[in-house]
Design a protein around this motif. Structure first.
Motif, PDB file in Angstrom:
ATOM      1  N   THR A 219       0.879  -1.263   0.029  1.00  0.00           N
ATOM      2  CA  THR A 219       0.000   0.123  -0.130  1.00  0.00           C
ATOM      3  C   THR A 219       0.803   1.255   0.137  1.00  0.00           C
ATOM      4  N   GLY A 220       0.348   2.404  -0.155  1.00  0.00           N
ATOM      5  CA  GLY A 220       0.819   3.563  -0.215  1.00  0.00           C
ATOM      6  C   GLY A 220       1.653   3.805  -1.576  1.00  0.00           C
ATOM      7  N   ASN A 221       1.456   2.830  -2.905  1.00  0.00           N
ATOM      8  CA  ASN A 221       2.251   2.942  -3.722  1.00  0.00           C
ATOM      9  C   ASN A 221       1.401   3.906  -5.003  1.00  0.00           C
ATOM     10  N   THR A 222       2.067   4.688  -5.563  1.00  0.00           N
ATOM     11  CA  THR A 222       1.424   5.396  -6.435  1.00  0.00           C
ATOM     12  C   THR A 222       2.276   5.665  -7.856  1.00  0.00           C
ATOM     13  N   TRP A 223       1.870   6.498  -8.846  1.00  0.00           N
ATOM     14  CA  TRP A 223       2.843   7.163 -10.012  1.00  0.00           C
ATOM     15  C   TRP A 223       3.434   5.935 -10.680  1.00  0.00           C
ATOM     16  N   PRO A 224       3.114   4.893 -11.113  1.00  0.00           N
ATOM     17  CA  PRO A 224       3.710   3.988 -11.755  1.00  0.00           C
ATOM     18  C   PRO A 224       4.040   4.314 -13.112  1.00  0.00           C
ATOM     19  N   SER A 225       5.283   3.949 -13.693  1.00  0.00           N
ATOM     20  CA  SER A 225       5.669   4.279 -14.839  1.00  0.00           C
ATOM     21  C   SER A 225       6.504   3.109 -15.466  1.00  0.00           C
ATOM     22  N   ALA A 226       6.219   2.693 -16.635  1.00  0.00           N
ATOM     23  CA  ALA A 226       6.801   1.497 -17.321  1.00  0.00           C
ATOM     24  C   ALA A 226       7.311   1.783 -18.584  1.00  0.00           C
ATOM     25  N   ALA A 227       8.421   1.159 -18.959  1.00  0.00           N
ATOM     26  CA  ALA A 227       9.006   1.519 -20.251  1.00  0.00           C
ATOM     27  C   ALA A 227      10.127   0.272 -20.552  1.00  0.00           C
ATOM     28  N   GLY A 228      10.752   0.530 -21.454  1.00  0.00           N
ATOM     29  CA  GLY A 228      11.837  -0.626 -22.086  1.00  0.00           C
ATOM     30  C   GLY A 228      11.271  -1.852 -22.426  1.00  0.00           C
ATOM     31  N   PRO A 229      11.996  -2.564 -22.901  1.00  0.00           N
ATOM     32  CA  PRO A 229      11.656  -3.871 -23.588  1.00  0.00           C
ATOM     33  C   PRO A 229      11.175  -5.056 -22.801  1.00  0.00           C
ATOM     34  N   GLY A 231       9.196  -5.119 -19.764  1.00  0.00           N
ATOM     35  CA  GLY A 231       8.105  -4.938 -19.000  1.00  0.00           C
ATOM     36  C   GLY A 231       8.616  -4.034 -17.548  1.00  0.00           C
ATOM     37  N   THR A 232       9.778  -3.460 -17.482  1.00  0.00           N
ATOM     38  CA  THR A 232      10.252  -2.890 -16.228  1.00  0.00           C
ATOM     39  C   THR A 232       9.313  -1.572 -15.919  1.00  0.00           C
ATOM     40  N   ALA A 233       8.968  -1.622 -14.520  1.00  0.00           N
ATOM     41  CA  ALA A 233       8.416  -0.386 -14.185  1.00  0.00           C
ATOM     42  C   ALA A 233       8.750   0.138 -12.928  1.00  0.00           C
ATOM     43  N   VAL A 234       8.636   1.344 -12.482  1.00  0.00           N
ATOM     44  CA  VAL A 234       8.916   2.027 -11.426  1.00  0.00           C
ATOM     45  C   VAL A 234       7.913   2.850 -10.805  1.00  0.00           C
ATOM     46  N   TYR A 235       7.799   2.956  -9.710  1.00  0.00           N
ATOM     47  CA  TYR A 235       6.524   3.638  -8.839  1.00  0.00           C
ATOM     48  C   TYR A 235       7.287   4.645  -7.787  1.00  0.00           C
ATOM     49  N   ALA A 264       9.553   8.686 -13.613  1.00  0.00           N
ATOM     50  CA  ALA A 264       9.410   8.291 -14.826  1.00  0.00           C
ATOM     51  C   ALA A 264      10.628   7.702 -15.455  1.00  0.00           C
ATOM     52  N   LEU A 265      10.240   6.568 -16.163  1.00  0.00           N
ATOM     53  CA  LEU A 265      11.222   5.783 -16.563  1.00  0.00           C
ATOM     54  C   LEU A 265      11.540   6.183 -17.991  1.00  0.00           C
ATOM     55  N   ALA A 266      12.837   5.922 -18.364  1.00  0.00           N
ATOM     56  CA  ALA A 266      13.413   6.433 -19.801  1.00  0.00           C
ATOM     57  C   ALA A 266      12.758   5.416 -20.640  1.00  0.00           C
ATOM     58  N   PRO A 267      12.584   6.050 -22.052  1.00  0.00           N
ATOM     59  CA  PRO A 267      12.015   4.826 -23.294  1.00  0.00           C
ATOM     60  C   PRO A 267      12.992   3.633 -23.198  1.00  0.00           C
ATOM     61  N   GLY A 268      14.329   3.559 -22.834  1.00  0.00           N
ATOM     62  CA  GLY A 268      14.880   2.187 -22.854  1.00  0.00           C
ATOM     63  C   GLY A 268      14.861   1.610 -21.445  1.00  0.00           C
ATOM     64  N   GLY A 269      14.228   2.054 -20.451  1.00  0.00           N
ATOM     65  CA  GLY A 269      14.160   1.310 -19.393  1.00  0.00           C
ATOM     66  C   GLY A 269      15.105   1.405 -18.541  1.00  0.00           C
ATOM     67  N   GLU A 270      16.457   1.927 -18.650  1.00  0.00           N
ATOM     68  CA  GLU A 270      17.561   1.977 -17.925  1.00  0.00           C
ATOM     69  C   GLU A 270      17.712   3.052 -16.937  1.00  0.00           C
ATOM     70  N   ASP A 271      17.130   4.346 -17.122  1.00  0.00           N
ATOM     71  CA  ASP A 271      17.326   5.411 -16.536  1.00  0.00           C
ATOM     72  C   ASP A 271      15.990   6.011 -16.216  1.00  0.00           C
ATOM     73  N   LEU A 272      16.055   6.869 -15.133  1.00  0.00           N
ATOM     74  CA  LEU A 272      14.882   7.181 -14.669  1.00  0.00           C
ATOM     75  C   LEU A 272      15.003   8.744 -14.116  1.00  0.00           C
TER      76      LEU A 272
END
Length: 350
Positions: A219-229, A231-235, A264-272
């Motif tokens: 719980t307390g999880n917000t603002w997901p951002s997925a990117a890269g080849p 299926g990686t996501a950050v939140y 916000a995850l970069a298009p390649g999924g490696e940087d944020l």
């Protein structure tokens, strides 16, 4: 294998194949064009009214209300008043209109927290009733993906797309993640992007990677951002004040990355990029899913910079401020430059 080690070793092998196949998994589409060219002024027709903010929890850490946007006038002195001509940038502000291509596109329904599919063919957003919708870039072909139950607020959808990569065993994915808040408690949910009036499920977050295995906050999880080849996501987690990674490579795993919010995850999924308070203002920082020091991209900020979004080429960020939208280089080589008098959620259409 840990998330950070795995991402470093596999990315070079799988990136090209996954991006190509992942894009093919989505329906093709085309968006509105600006017939007058990139330098043309936006039309003098009715501009979006009202000052919308991104819906859901933790959308404006600075707490400053956005001002009512001023209608653009088609004159030679305001060639790009909404700041979206020729740069892939779009701005949604909680009205029926989305700013893009130097003009205002009427979606025929309220658009909150708009996010683009990785190929730019579809837009996902939360409508005025709080439901999850998908539409074409011109607002046509709207599909009700899921209906929000009473008392639950949905926000900040993001697309998770990956393709089967031979020899790497990355499963096919075409999902939408979002935050769902009810009774002051926020969780992450997900649903197939192709669903019609479907039922989202709470995302399993598993346990933290590493030698000290322990459950991740559910719980307390917000603002997901997925990117890269892959299926990686950050939140972000509002209770711990940290940004987390959710890895879906071969098995779901993850863990905290660094203190911050609105990642916000970069298009390649490696940087944020993410937001962190410094000296009384919200600053934008750049970091990586692999452990390395984070860099403050707005060290001289005299205002709040929030809600960062990556350009498709990974070189530029758009950020929100109380007085409009700014852009800045990801490498921090220049200060933010104001490009729009509108306030809203910036997003880049690939």
């Amino acid at each position: 294998m840990s998330v950070r080690t795995r991402l470093s070793t596999v990315a070079a092998v799988a990136l090209t194949t996954a991006v190509t196949a992942g894009a093919a998994a989505l329906l093709a589409g085309c968006g509105p064009e600006n017939p007058a060219g990139e330098s043309a002024a936006p039309p003098a027709a009715t501009a979006p009214s009202g000052a919308g903010t991104a819906s859901g929890p933790s959308t404006r850490p600075g707490g400053t209300a956005a001002p009512t946007p001023t209608a653009p006038t088609a004159t030679a002195t305001t060639p790009a008043v909404n700041g979206t001509a020729g740069n892939h940038l779009t701005i949604s502000n909680g009205t029926d209109h989305v700013l893009m291509n130097g003009t205002s596109v009427d979606f025929g329904t309220v658009v909150r927290d708009l996010a683009w599919s990785p190929d730019g063919a579809k837009a996902a957003f939360v409508d005025g009733a709080g439901n999850l919708m998908v539409a074409n870039p011109d607002g046509s072909g709207r599909v009700l993906v899921a209906r929000a139950p009473g008392g639950e607020t949905w926000s900040h959808p993001t697309w998770q797309v990956s393709a089967v990569v031979p020899g790497v065993e990355v499963p096919l994915k075409n999902n939408i993640f979002f935050a769902a808040a009810k009774g002051g408690v926020s969780r992450l949910k997900g649903i197939a992007a192709t669903a019609v009036d479907g039922t989202p499920q709470v995302l399993g977050l598993g346990t933290e990677e590493g030698p000290d295995i322990k459950p991740l906050p559910q719980t307390g999880n917000t603002w997901p951002s997925a990117a890269g080849p892959h299926g990686t996501a950050v939140y972000a987690n509002s209770d711990t004040g940290e940004v987390y990674i959710r890895d879906d490579f071969l098995r779901q795993q993850g863990g905290p990355l660094l203190p911050g919010s609105q990642p916000a995850l970069a298009p390649g999924g490696e940087d944020l990029v993410f937001v962190r308070a410094v000296g009384g203002h919200d600053h934008v920082f750049e970091g990586g899913v692999a452990e390395r020091p984070a860099k403050d991209l707005t060290p001289g900020a005299a205002t709040d910079f929030t809600e960062p979004a990556w350009s498709p080429d990974g070189r530029t960020l758009a950020v929100r401020a109380p007085d409009g939208i700014y852009t800045l280089p990801v490498d921090g080589s220049a200060a933010p430059v104001k490009i729009s008098t509108y306030t809203g959620l910036p997003a880049y259409r690939p």
